[in-house]
Design a protein around this motif. Structure first.
Motif, PDB file in Angstrom:
ATOM      1  N   PHE A  48       0.828  -1.206   0.000  1.00 59.31           N
ATOM      2  CA  PHE A  48       0.000   0.000   0.000  1.00 59.31           C
ATOM      3  C   PHE A  48       0.863   1.256   0.000  1.00 59.31           C
ATOM      4  CE2 PHE A  48      -1.940   3.479   2.345  1.00 59.31           C
ATOM      5  CZ  PHE A  48      -3.056   3.721   1.550  1.00 59.31           C
ATOM      6  N   MET A  49       1.874   1.280   0.865  1.00 59.45           N
ATOM      7  CA  MET A  49       2.732   2.469   0.944  1.00 59.45           C
ATOM      8  C   MET A  49       3.446   2.711  -0.380  1.00 59.45           C
ATOM      9  SD  MET A  49       2.285   3.811   3.886  1.00 59.45           S
ATOM     10  CE  MET A  49       3.651   4.884   4.247  1.00 59.45           C
ATOM     11  N   LEU A  50       3.895   1.650  -1.012  1.00 60.61           N
ATOM     12  CA  LEU A  50       4.592   1.779  -2.294  1.00 60.61           C
ATOM     13  C   LEU A  50       3.639   2.267  -3.384  1.00 60.61           C
ATOM     14  CD1 LEU A  50       7.433   1.325  -3.371  1.00 60.61           C
ATOM     15  CD2 LEU A  50       6.749  -0.963  -4.033  1.00 60.61           C
ATOM     16  N   ALA A  51       2.421   1.730  -3.407  1.00 56.54           N
ATOM     17  CA  ALA A  51       1.464   2.118  -4.442  1.00 56.54           C
ATOM     18  C   ALA A  51       0.952   3.542  -4.224  1.00 56.54           C
ATOM     19  CB  ALA A  51       0.287   1.138  -4.456  1.00 56.54           C
ATOM     20  N   TYR A  52       0.714   3.926  -2.976  1.00 56.52           N
ATOM     21  CA  TYR A  52       0.086   5.217  -2.703  1.00 56.52           C
ATOM     22  C   TYR A  52       1.087   6.365  -2.674  1.00 56.52           C
ATOM     23  CZ  TYR A  52      -3.319   8.454  -0.741  1.00 56.52           C
ATOM     24  OH  TYR A  52      -4.169   9.508  -0.554  1.00 56.52           O
ATOM     25  N   TYR A  53       2.278   6.135  -2.109  1.00 57.13           N
ATOM     26  CA  TYR A  53       3.247   7.223  -1.944  1.00 57.13           C
ATOM     27  C   TYR A  53       4.450   7.128  -2.888  1.00 57.13           C
ATOM     28  CZ  TYR A  53       0.750   8.549   2.269  1.00 57.13           C
ATOM     29  OH  TYR A  53      -0.215   8.960   3.153  1.00 57.13           O
TER      30      TYR A  53
END
Length: 195
Positions: A48-53
């Motif tokens: 999630f962190m990689l995809a969103y930020y």
């Protein structure tokens, strides 16, 4: 009273709400399932962190992984036994570490919307988020200390894991993430930031 208890003739009727037989493998199975939940939860958070930020998410993932490594290293140094409450403390620590990074990134976004340069936005984001992160972590640390002081057995294990995790989370979210951003910004001069 002892004779009555031994004889089994109590005045009150007993109502059996639930009955279970617990074998020796239950503890091992719960530990295995708990470890799987940590791995799955951590994996989903990293994705999630990689995809969103994007790039910022990569820095957050490095800090989050360092947080988990620090936590396990300190627990190993203390010869702590990994129990189910300890695993719950690790899962909560992962959430706290992600929360700190999300706070920092939100502050950076706000500063970028105020037309700050990327380097100034990163500096201001870290400085302004630090107070909020410190407040949240100190509150949780206080609760963990109270849990340790009044708790027994598994509750104390959870509290110790949580205390170590909060300290590791503070270090990685503020210092490791900041070091990653500063080294990235020193190599590249960016005119705009995508976060």
């Amino acid at each position: 009273l002892a004779l009555l208890l031994r004889a089994g003739a109590l005045a009150a009727d007993m109502f059996i709400a639930e009955e279970r037989t617990v074998g020796a493998s239950l503890g091992r199975d719960n530990i295995r399932k708990g470890a799987i939940s940590v791995v799955v939860g951590m994996g989903l958070v990293l994705l999630f962190m990689l995809a969103y930020y994007r790039v910022f998410g990569l820095a957050a993932n490095v800090a989050l992984t360092a947080n988990l490594v620090l936590l396990v290293a300190v627990m190993s140094g203390l010869s702590a036994t990994l129990t189910l409450p300890g695993i719950a403390g690790i899962v909560l620590t992962v959430g706290m570490a992600v929360d700190a990074n999300v706070l920092i990134f939100s502050r950076i976004r706000e500063e970028l919307k105020n037309k700050m340069s990327p380097q100034a936005a990163i500096n201001a984001g870290f400085e302004r988020a630090f107070v909020t992160i410190m407040d949240a972590n100190l509150t949780t640390l206080l609760v963990a200390v109270i849990l340790y002081s009044i708790g027994t057995g598994p509750v104390k294990g959870f509290a110790i894991t949580l205390c170590i995790g909060i300290a590791a989370s503070m270090f990685t979210a503020v210092f490791v993430s900041r070091t990653i951003f500063d080294s990235f910004m020193s190599r590249k001069k960016l005119d705009n930031l995508s976060i």
